[in-house]
Design a protein around this motif. Structure first.
Motif, PDB file in Angstrom:
ATOM      1  N   ASP A  90      54.608  -4.878  90.719  1.00  0.00           N
ATOM      2  CA  ASP A  90      55.787  -4.604  89.885  1.00  0.00           C
ATOM      3  C   ASP A  90      56.405  -5.903  89.367  1.00  0.00           C
ATOM      4  O   ASP A  90      56.845  -5.982  88.221  1.00  0.00           O
ATOM      5  CB  ASP A  90      56.849  -3.830  90.684  1.00  0.00           C
ATOM      6  CG  ASP A  90      56.370  -2.430  91.025  1.00  0.00           C
ATOM      7  OD1 ASP A  90      55.371  -1.974  90.421  1.00  0.00           O
ATOM      8  OD2 ASP A  90      56.969  -1.804  91.925  1.00  0.00           O
ATOM      9  N   PHE A  91      56.440  -6.906  90.238  1.00  0.00           N
ATOM     10  CA  PHE A  91      57.006  -8.197  89.830  1.00  0.00           C
ATOM     11  C   PHE A  91      56.195  -8.786  88.667  1.00  0.00           C
ATOM     12  O   PHE A  91      56.733  -9.181  87.635  1.00  0.00           O
ATOM     13  CB  PHE A  91      57.047  -9.144  91.039  1.00  0.00           C
ATOM     14  CG  PHE A  91      57.338 -10.577  90.695  1.00  0.00           C
ATOM     15  CD1 PHE A  91      58.537 -10.943  90.105  1.00  0.00           C
ATOM     16  CD2 PHE A  91      56.404 -11.578  90.953  1.00  0.00           C
ATOM     17  CE1 PHE A  91      58.804 -12.272  89.770  1.00  0.00           C
ATOM     18  CE2 PHE A  91      56.653 -12.905  90.630  1.00  0.00           C
ATOM     19  CZ  PHE A  91      57.863 -13.256  90.027  1.00  0.00           C
ATOM     20  N   ILE A  92      54.875  -8.800  88.850  1.00  0.00           N
ATOM     21  CA  ILE A  92      54.007  -9.377  87.812  1.00  0.00           C
ATOM     22  C   ILE A  92      54.118  -8.577  86.508  1.00  0.00           C
ATOM     23  O   ILE A  92      54.107  -9.144  85.415  1.00  0.00           O
ATOM     24  CB  ILE A  92      52.530  -9.416  88.307  1.00  0.00           C
ATOM     25  CG1 ILE A  92      52.403 -10.336  89.528  1.00  0.00           C
ATOM     26  CG2 ILE A  92      51.554  -9.818  87.206  1.00  0.00           C
ATOM     27  CD1 ILE A  92      52.812 -11.787  89.303  1.00  0.00           C
ATOM     28  N   ALA A  93      54.282  -7.250  86.642  1.00  0.00           N
ATOM     29  CA  ALA A  93      54.381  -6.394  85.449  1.00  0.00           C
ATOM     30  C   ALA A  93      55.689  -6.628  84.684  1.00  0.00           C
ATOM     31  O   ALA A  93      55.794  -6.262  83.517  1.00  0.00           O
ATOM     32  CB  ALA A  93      54.269  -4.922  85.857  1.00  0.00           C
ATOM     33  N   GLN A  94      56.682  -7.238  85.360  1.00  0.00           N
ATOM     34  CA  GLN A  94      58.000  -7.357  84.720  1.00  0.00           C
ATOM     35  C   GLN A  94      58.398  -8.786  84.343  1.00  0.00           C
ATOM     36  O   GLN A  94      59.421  -9.002  83.708  1.00  0.00           O
ATOM     37  CB  GLN A  94      59.064  -6.806  85.689  1.00  0.00           C
ATOM     38  CG  GLN A  94      58.936  -5.304  85.862  1.00  0.00           C
ATOM     39  CD  GLN A  94      59.906  -4.772  86.890  1.00  0.00           C
ATOM     40  OE1 GLN A  94      60.146  -5.397  87.913  1.00  0.00           O
ATOM     41  NE2 GLN A  94      60.462  -3.623  86.615  1.00  0.00           N
ATOM     42  N   VAL A  95      57.604  -9.762  84.783  1.00  0.00           N
ATOM     43  CA  VAL A  95      58.019 -11.147  84.599  1.00  0.00           C
ATOM     44  C   VAL A  95      57.508 -11.683  83.252  1.00  0.00           C
ATOM     45  O   VAL A  95      56.483 -11.228  82.745  1.00  0.00           O
ATOM     46  CB  VAL A  95      57.518 -11.978  85.814  1.00  0.00           C
ATOM     47  CG1 VAL A  95      56.066 -12.363  85.681  1.00  0.00           C
ATOM     48  CG2 VAL A  95      58.385 -13.179  86.078  1.00  0.00           C
ATOM     49  N   MET A  96      58.236 -12.647  82.661  1.00  0.00           N
ATOM     50  CA  MET A  96      57.859 -13.110  81.311  1.00  0.00           C
ATOM     51  C   MET A  96      56.481 -13.771  81.275  1.00  0.00           C
ATOM     52  O   MET A  96      55.750 -13.652  80.293  1.00  0.00           O
ATOM     53  CB  MET A  96      58.915 -14.078  80.750  1.00  0.00           C
ATOM     54  CG  MET A  96      58.996 -15.409  81.437  1.00  0.00           C
ATOM     55  SD  MET A  96      60.090 -16.588  80.593  1.00  0.00           S
ATOM     56  CE  MET A  96      61.622 -16.374  81.446  1.00  0.00           C
ATOM     57  N   LEU A  97      56.132 -14.472  82.350  1.00  0.00           N
ATOM     58  CA  LEU A  97      54.895 -15.258  82.345  1.00  0.00           C
ATOM     59  C   LEU A  97      53.665 -14.410  82.030  1.00  0.00           C
ATOM     60  O   LEU A  97      52.741 -14.875  81.375  1.00  0.00           O
ATOM     61  CB  LEU A  97      54.724 -15.980  83.695  1.00  0.00           C
ATOM     62  CG  LEU A  97      53.472 -16.830  83.866  1.00  0.00           C
ATOM     63  CD1 LEU A  97      53.359 -17.917  82.801  1.00  0.00           C
ATOM     64  CD2 LEU A  97      53.438 -17.477  85.249  1.00  0.00           C
ATOM     65  N   GLY A 233      70.709  -6.023  75.432  1.00  0.00           N
ATOM     66  CA  GLY A 233      70.708  -4.587  75.730  1.00  0.00           C
ATOM     67  C   GLY A 233      69.357  -3.921  75.827  1.00  0.00           C
ATOM     68  O   GLY A 233      69.270  -2.702  75.885  1.00  0.00           O
ATOM     69  N   ASP A 234      68.262  -4.695  75.816  1.00  0.00           N
ATOM     70  CA  ASP A 234      66.968  -4.021  75.813  1.00  0.00           C
ATOM     71  C   ASP A 234      66.103  -4.379  77.018  1.00  0.00           C
ATOM     72  O   ASP A 234      64.888  -4.225  76.982  1.00  0.00           O
ATOM     73  CB  ASP A 234      66.221  -4.307  74.506  1.00  0.00           C
ATOM     74  CG  ASP A 234      66.161  -5.794  74.198  1.00  0.00           C
ATOM     75  OD1 ASP A 234      66.608  -6.589  75.055  1.00  0.00           O
ATOM     76  OD2 ASP A 234      65.677  -6.156  73.116  1.00  0.00           O
ATOM     77  N   MET A 235      66.731  -4.868  78.087  1.00  0.00           N
ATOM     78  CA  MET A 235      65.943  -5.173  79.297  1.00  0.00           C
ATOM     79  C   MET A 235      66.275  -4.171  80.399  1.00  0.00           C
ATOM     80  O   MET A 235      67.429  -3.783  80.565  1.00  0.00           O
ATOM     81  CB  MET A 235      66.266  -6.585  79.795  1.00  0.00           C
ATOM     82  CG  MET A 235      65.473  -7.662  79.086  1.00  0.00           C
ATOM     83  SD  MET A 235      66.149  -9.281  79.464  1.00  0.00           S
ATOM     84  CE  MET A 235      65.344  -9.669  81.004  1.00  0.00           C
ATOM     85  N   THR A 236      65.281  -3.776  81.159  1.00  0.00           N
ATOM     86  CA  THR A 236      65.537  -2.894  82.303  1.00  0.00           C
ATOM     87  C   THR A 236      66.114  -3.743  83.436  1.00  0.00           C
ATOM     88  O   THR A 236      65.992  -4.969  83.439  1.00  0.00           O
ATOM     89  CB  THR A 236      64.234  -2.243  82.802  1.00  0.00           C
ATOM     90  OG1 THR A 236      63.393  -3.296  83.310  1.00  0.00           O
ATOM     91  CG2 THR A 236      63.507  -1.499  81.688  1.00  0.00           C
ATOM     92  N   GLU A 237      66.696  -3.051  84.420  1.00  0.00           N
ATOM     93  CA  GLU A 237      67.235  -3.754  85.594  1.00  0.00           C
ATOM     94  C   GLU A 237      66.134  -4.567  86.294  1.00  0.00           C
ATOM     95  O   GLU A 237      66.341  -5.690  86.724  1.00  0.00           O
ATOM     96  CB  GLU A 237      67.805  -2.742  86.594  1.00  0.00           C
ATOM     97  CG  GLU A 237      69.255  -2.392  86.325  1.00  0.00           C
ATOM     98  CD  GLU A 237      70.162  -3.617  86.239  1.00  0.00           C
ATOM     99  OE1 GLU A 237      70.204  -4.397  87.209  1.00  0.00           O
ATOM    100  OE2 GLU A 237      70.814  -3.806  85.194  1.00  0.00           O
ATOM    101  N   GLY A 238      64.952  -3.946  86.373  1.00  0.00           N
ATOM    102  CA  GLY A 238      63.823  -4.621  87.030  1.00  0.00           C
ATOM    103  C   GLY A 238      63.444  -5.900  86.289  1.00  0.00           C
ATOM    104  O   GLY A 238      63.174  -6.933  86.894  1.00  0.00           O
ATOM    105  N   GLU A 239      63.469  -5.839  84.969  1.00  0.00           N
ATOM    106  CA  GLU A 239      63.138  -7.035  84.167  1.00  0.00           C
ATOM    107  C   GLU A 239      64.203  -8.115  84.336  1.00  0.00           C
ATOM    108  O   GLU A 239      63.885  -9.298  84.441  1.00  0.00           O
ATOM    109  CB  GLU A 239      63.023  -6.662  82.685  1.00  0.00           C
ATOM    110  CG  GLU A 239      61.734  -5.954  82.333  1.00  0.00           C
ATOM    111  CD  GLU A 239      61.680  -5.589  80.858  1.00  0.00           C
ATOM    112  OE1 GLU A 239      60.618  -5.722  80.242  1.00  0.00           O
ATOM    113  OE2 GLU A 239      62.729  -5.156  80.312  1.00  0.00           O
ATOM    114  N   ILE A 240      65.462  -7.690  84.348  1.00  0.00           N
ATOM    115  CA  ILE A 240      66.557  -8.667  84.476  1.00  0.00           C
ATOM    116  C   ILE A 240      66.395  -9.430  85.792  1.00  0.00           C
ATOM    117  O   ILE A 240      66.491 -10.655  85.844  1.00  0.00           O
ATOM    118  CB  ILE A 240      67.933  -7.955  84.401  1.00  0.00           C
ATOM    119  CG1 ILE A 240      68.134  -7.392  82.996  1.00  0.00           C
ATOM    120  CG2 ILE A 240      69.067  -8.908  84.783  1.00  0.00           C
ATOM    121  CD1 ILE A 240      69.360  -6.503  82.832  1.00  0.00           C
TER     122      ILE A 240
END
Ligand code: HEM
Length: 413
Positions: A90-97, A233-240
């Motif tokens: 989940d972390f890898i799926a949400q991180v910018m890198l 306003g377009d990021m999920t909590e997980g992404e933030i």
């Protein structure tokens, strides 16, 4: 008469295969790439069921990282390691890198806006003070573990300060960093459960920090970051949350290993060390830049081709894994005079240092990394010029992020 001869393009099958074990620490990648670079621009390295192509020359970097030609690897990096779900996935799926296009932009922009150069420059006195504190505690006290008790402390303490983490939370914060740092690179499957347990706790802690900043903004980086994500306003909590955890983890192993290798090189070149000690503020930047060039800790920039790509006379098909070899390019004689020599006085250092990557994913923390590296080197040179390495000099273990095996030093009073 015009020369009508047409040189035939070579294919993927024509790229020479590297039959040397890159994971073997006894093999010098520099020697290997030095020998190869002149003969061939590309080599194929067997990887799992397939192969990865390494680009060895500086001239090809822009083509390899261009979004018209390639994309960043996403969760397939983890799937190749047998990780298909859970906290690491989940972390890898949400991180910018590990994101591309809009998702990458959306995640990177609020960080780029708030994790800014000015804020990082303001951390210089703090970095110098943390270094001075550790040096003074250990001055004249014999050998100590530089890797663990100095180099790992600086990035953790500085990022904790930026995030407003109380000093009493530092031990558990540092434990989470050390437990979870490998989530970004290659995960040791035997440690997966332990890493994931720590990552869950780490996530909950960062969630709480974010909630506190929302409830009562403090005018610091995290409050500004929270405001920037709310404005977009377009990021999920997980992404933030993942971008904050990502900043912490991306800045830990990289900076500490680089710190060790640069100091080690300086101590192995006594004349250059003496120069730095005589003029720490004047030469700290040059010393740090050369350390990043001579022993880069991120070994490459891996990408996947999104179309058939012609590069230096070869056609690489869409879907191939193609990586800029940072190790090779930073010693390309087309860019650096006498590239195999560590020389803090060199005049050909590049403004956009490849150690921090290239293109859209260029390191988001390079200003902070530089502040830390430069202030640490200057502090040791100023306060402990008689520093010596105890035992063997540190060596970098091979890998995507190269880590130092050990480093003991003595700060002689
Ligand atoms: C010597 C220290 C460092 C080195 C050598 C380094 C190197 C790199 C490289 C090569 C990349 C690009 C990877 C790619 O394109 O595949 C990268 C990305 C990144 N780095 Fe660093 N880094 C360092 C320190 C830091 C620090 C201190 C932070 C933050 C506190 C940080 C945060 C990041 C982030 C968030 C990315 C992802 C950027 C994106 O995908 O848009 N790094 N780093």
């Amino acid at each position: 008469m015009a020369d009508t001869a047409v040189t035939a393009l070579k294919t993927y099958a024509d790229i020479p295969v590297l039959d040397w074990d890159l994971q073997n620490p006894e093999v010098s990648s520099y020697k290997l790439f030095g020998d190869l670079r002149e003969k061939t621009p590309l080599v194929k390295v067997p990887m799992g069921m397939g192969s990865m192509v390494l680009g060895l020359r500086a001239a090809m970097v822009d083509d390899i990282v261009s979004p018209e030609n390639t994309r960043q690897l996403e969760t397939e990096m983890k799937m190749m390691q047998g990780i298909f779900d859970g906290p690491i996935f989940d972390f890898i799926a949400q991180v910018m890198l590990f994101a591309n296009g809009d998702a990458h932009q959306r995640r990177r922009q609020p960080v780029a806006r708030t994790f800014a150069f000015k804020l990082m420059e303001a951390m210089r006195p703090k970095a110098a003070a943390v270094a001075a504190e550790i040096i003074t505690e250990n001055l004249g006290k014999g050998s100590f573990n530089f890797l663990k008790d100095f180099a790992a402390q600086i990035p953790a303490r500085i990022i904790a300060d930026i995030l407003g983490i109380p000093r009493s939370d530092l031990p558990v914060f540092m434990k989470w960093i050390s437990d979870t740092a490998e989530s970004i690179g290659f995960v040791d499957v035997a440690r997966r459960a332990e890493i994931e347990q720590s990552l869950v706790e780490f996530n909950a802690y960062v969630d709480k920090l974010l909630a506190d900043c929302r409830a009562s903004p403090r005018g610091d980086f995290l409050s500004d970051y929270v405001a920037a994500t709310a404005a977009s306003g377009d990021m999920t909590e997980g992404e933030i949350r993942a971008q904050v955890v990502g900043l912490i983890l991306a800045g830990s192993d990289t900076t500490r290993n680089s710190m060790c290798m640069t100091l080690s090189q300086l101590l192995q070149h006594p004349a250059q060390w003496a120069d730095l000690c005589a003029n720490p503020d004047g030469l700290k930047k040059k010393a740090s830049e050369e350390g990043l060039r001579f022993e880069p800790v991120v070994s490459g920039i891996p990408r996947v081709t999104i179309r058939d790509l012609e590069i230096e006379g070869y056609v690489i098909p869409a879907g191939a894994v193609l990586m800029v070899s940072i190790l090779s390019v930073l010693r390309d004689p087309a860019v650096y005079a006498d590239p195999e020599t560590f020389n803090i006085h060199r005049a050909d250092q590049q403004r956009w240092h490849l150690a921090f990557g290239a293109g859209a994913h260029r390191c988001a923390g390079e200003a902070l990394a530089r502040v830390e590296l430069e202030e640490i080197l200057a502090a040791v040179a100023r306060l402990a010029p008689n520093t010596r390495i105890v035992g063997a000099a540190p060596k970098l273990n091979p890998g995507a992020i190269r880590t130092v095996d050990q480093m003991q030093v003595e700060f002689i009073a």
